[in-house]
Structure formats: C-alpha cells, structure tokens
Scaffold this active site. Structure first.
Site, short mmCIF file in Angstrom:
data_model
loop_
_atom_site.label_atom_id
_atom_site.label_comp_id
_atom_site.label_asym_id
_atom_site.label_seq_id
_atom_site.Cartn_x
_atom_site.Cartn_y
_atom_site.Cartn_z
N GLY A 1 0.84 -1.19 0.00
CA GLY A 1 0.00 0.00 0.00
C GLY A 1 0.87 1.24 0.00
O GLY A 1 2.07 1.16 0.32
N GLN B 1 2.76 10.09 1.80
CA GLN B 1 4.07 9.42 2.01
C GLN B 1 5.08 9.83 0.93
O GLN B 1 6.27 9.63 1.11
CB GLN B 1 3.91 7.90 2.00
CG GLN B 1 3.14 7.35 3.20
CD GLN B 1 3.01 5.85 3.14
OE1 GLN B 1 2.10 5.33 2.50
NE2 GLN B 1 3.92 5.15 3.78
N CYS C 1 5.14 -0.20 7.86
CA CYS C 1 4.90 1.04 7.12
C CYS C 1 6.20 1.47 6.45
O CYS C 1 7.26 1.48 7.11
CB CYS C 1 4.42 2.13 8.07
SG CYS C 1 4.05 3.69 7.24
N LEU C 2 6.11 1.83 5.18
CA LEU C 2 7.31 2.25 4.45
C LEU C 2 7.87 3.56 5.02
O LEU C 2 9.04 3.86 4.82
CB LEU C 2 6.99 2.39 2.95
CG LEU C 2 6.48 1.10 2.29
CD1 LEU C 2 5.99 1.38 0.87
CD2 LEU C 2 7.55 0.01 2.29
N HIS D 1 -5.19 1.49 7.06
CA HIS D 1 -3.84 2.01 7.34
C HIS D 1 -3.53 3.17 6.38
O HIS D 1 -3.04 4.23 6.81
CB HIS D 1 -2.83 0.87 7.20
CG HIS D 1 -1.40 1.26 7.29
ND1 HIS D 1 -0.55 0.81 8.29
CD2 HIS D 1 -0.61 2.04 6.49
CE1 HIS D 1 0.65 1.30 8.11
NE2 HIS D 1 0.66 2.06 7.01
N GLU D 2 -3.81 2.96 5.07
CA GLU D 2 -3.51 4.01 4.07
C GLU D 2 -4.41 5.23 4.30
O GLU D 2 -3.95 6.37 4.15
CB GLU D 2 -3.68 3.47 2.65
CG GLU D 2 -2.79 2.29 2.29
CD GLU D 2 -1.34 2.46 2.69
OE1 GLU D 2 -0.83 3.60 2.70
OE2 GLU D 2 -0.70 1.44 3.02
N HIS E 1 -3.15 7.56 6.86
CA HIS E 1 -2.11 8.48 6.37
C HIS E 1 -2.73 9.79 5.87
O HIS E 1 -2.12 10.85 5.97
CB HIS E 1 -1.33 7.85 5.20
CG HIS E 1 -0.22 6.92 5.62
ND1 HIS E 1 0.86 7.33 6.35
CD2 HIS E 1 -0.03 5.60 5.36
CE1 HIS E 1 1.69 6.30 6.54
NE2 HIS E 1 1.16 5.23 5.97
#
Ligand code: K1U
Ligand code: ZN
Length: 174
Positions: free
Chosen positions: A46, A51, A94-95, A136-137, A140
């Site tokens: 994702g 991000q 998470c990236l 989760h996305e 953000h």
C-alpha cells in the site's frame, strides 16, 4: 513513470491532513502510476500520497502475492461508509516507519466509497488484510501513522530509533 522518494517519520509532512482531489485528471493518473511503481519497488502492499509528499486524498493498494497476477487498487477521495463492530488484529508495517512492526486492532470489515482512476464512483466491501491495509492508508490521509495506535512509550521508542538511524546515514553530496 517515476520512482518517488518516500518520507520517513518523524517528517512533519506525514502529520498533515490531506485535501480531496477536485477531480481525477491526467496529472492525478500520472501520480497514481508513479505511486504504484514506487509501492511495487519498495516493496510494499500500500502507499498513500502524503508518504510521497503530496497532501492529497489518494491511496494505492495491492495485496496480491508474487506468484499471482497484479491486482492494483487506486482510490481517490476514499471514505469509510461502514465499519464492522467486530475487530481484527494484524501485525502492521509502514514504508514511512522502516524496520518496525506492531500489532494494531481495527474494524475487521469495511465498506469504502471512492473514485477510481477514471473518476467513476465505486464502493468496495472487504475484510481481512485488504480491509487493514485500506484503513492504514486512509489513516495516512489524516496524518495518522500506525505507531499512533500504540502506547506513547512504544511510539516514542520507535521515533527515537528512526531519528538515530537517520543521523547515521551520511547526507548526499549536492
Ligand atoms: O507504508 C505503507 O503504508 C505500506 C505498508 C502497508 C501495510 C502493511 C501491513 C499492514 C498494514 C499496512 C507496507 O506495505 S509495509 C511492507 C509490507 O507489509 C510488505 C511488503 C512486501 C510484501 C508483503 C508485505
Ligand atoms: Zn504506512
């Protein structure tokens, strides 16, 4: 297509509330393509526009496995229109919080309304990993990281480690 640099916490741009896209233009479609390429290269399942430093309500997700055909989902202006009463716990990564993982509890099933890459209204009802990654996305987009669901003790420990590991990376020569 282009690979976009991914911001790492505690970058203040990750804490902003993103704004809706006015419409799905060619520029937004280019951003979606670049986000997908960046997500696959990372690798991740994702990615949200904040991000990559773009404060717009846009996410991409693909939970297909390596041996399966790609199944990219592009969501512009996603909105949760239903959440299950039942919760589920998943180990999240998470990236933007590299090398840290923790269990987060969220609604087990969701229904999400969004615009697809053609600007057409869609709704998706889902559960399991896909429901977790979409939530989760979408977090953000409101400046929320998965570590914000943890105790302040655990969150601050992770943030301190991220700051320390960034200090140890030499600055690129410009
Ligand atoms: O940074 C992100 O928002 C992407 C994140 C999505 C996510 C993963 C797990 C639970 C919730 C949300 C990631 O993709 S972290 C990397 C990851 O989980 C993964 C990478 C390659 C293969 C399988 C998983
Ligand atoms: Zn993330």
């Amino acid at each position: 297509m282009a690979l976009l640099p991914i911001l790492v916490a505690p970058d203040p741009r990750l804490k902003l509330k993103a704004v809706p896209a006015a419409e799905v233009t060619d520029e937004i479609r280019q951003l979606l393509d670049d986000m997908l390429e960046t997500m696959y290269a990372a690798p991740g399942i994702g990615l949200a526009a904040p991000q990559v430093g773009v404060s717009k309500r846009i996410i991409v997700v693909d939970i297909s496995r390596d041996e399966e055909p790609k199944a990219p989902l592009c969501m512009v202006n996603p909105e949760l229109v239903w959440l299950s009463d039942e919760d589920a716990a998943y180990e999240e990564g998470c990236l933007s919080v590299p090398e840290h993982y923790a269990e987060v509890v969220r609604p087990a099933a969701i229904r999400v309304a969004y615009l697809d890459r053609d600007g057409k209204k869609q709704e998706l009802e889902t559960d399991g990993l896909l429901a977790t990654v979409i939530q989760h996305e979408m977090d953000h987009l409101d400046g929320i990281l998965f570590i914000d669901h943890l105790s302040s003790l655990k969150r601050n420990m992770i943030l301190r480690k991220l700051v320390k590991s960034r200090r140890q990376v030499p600055e690129p020569v410009s």
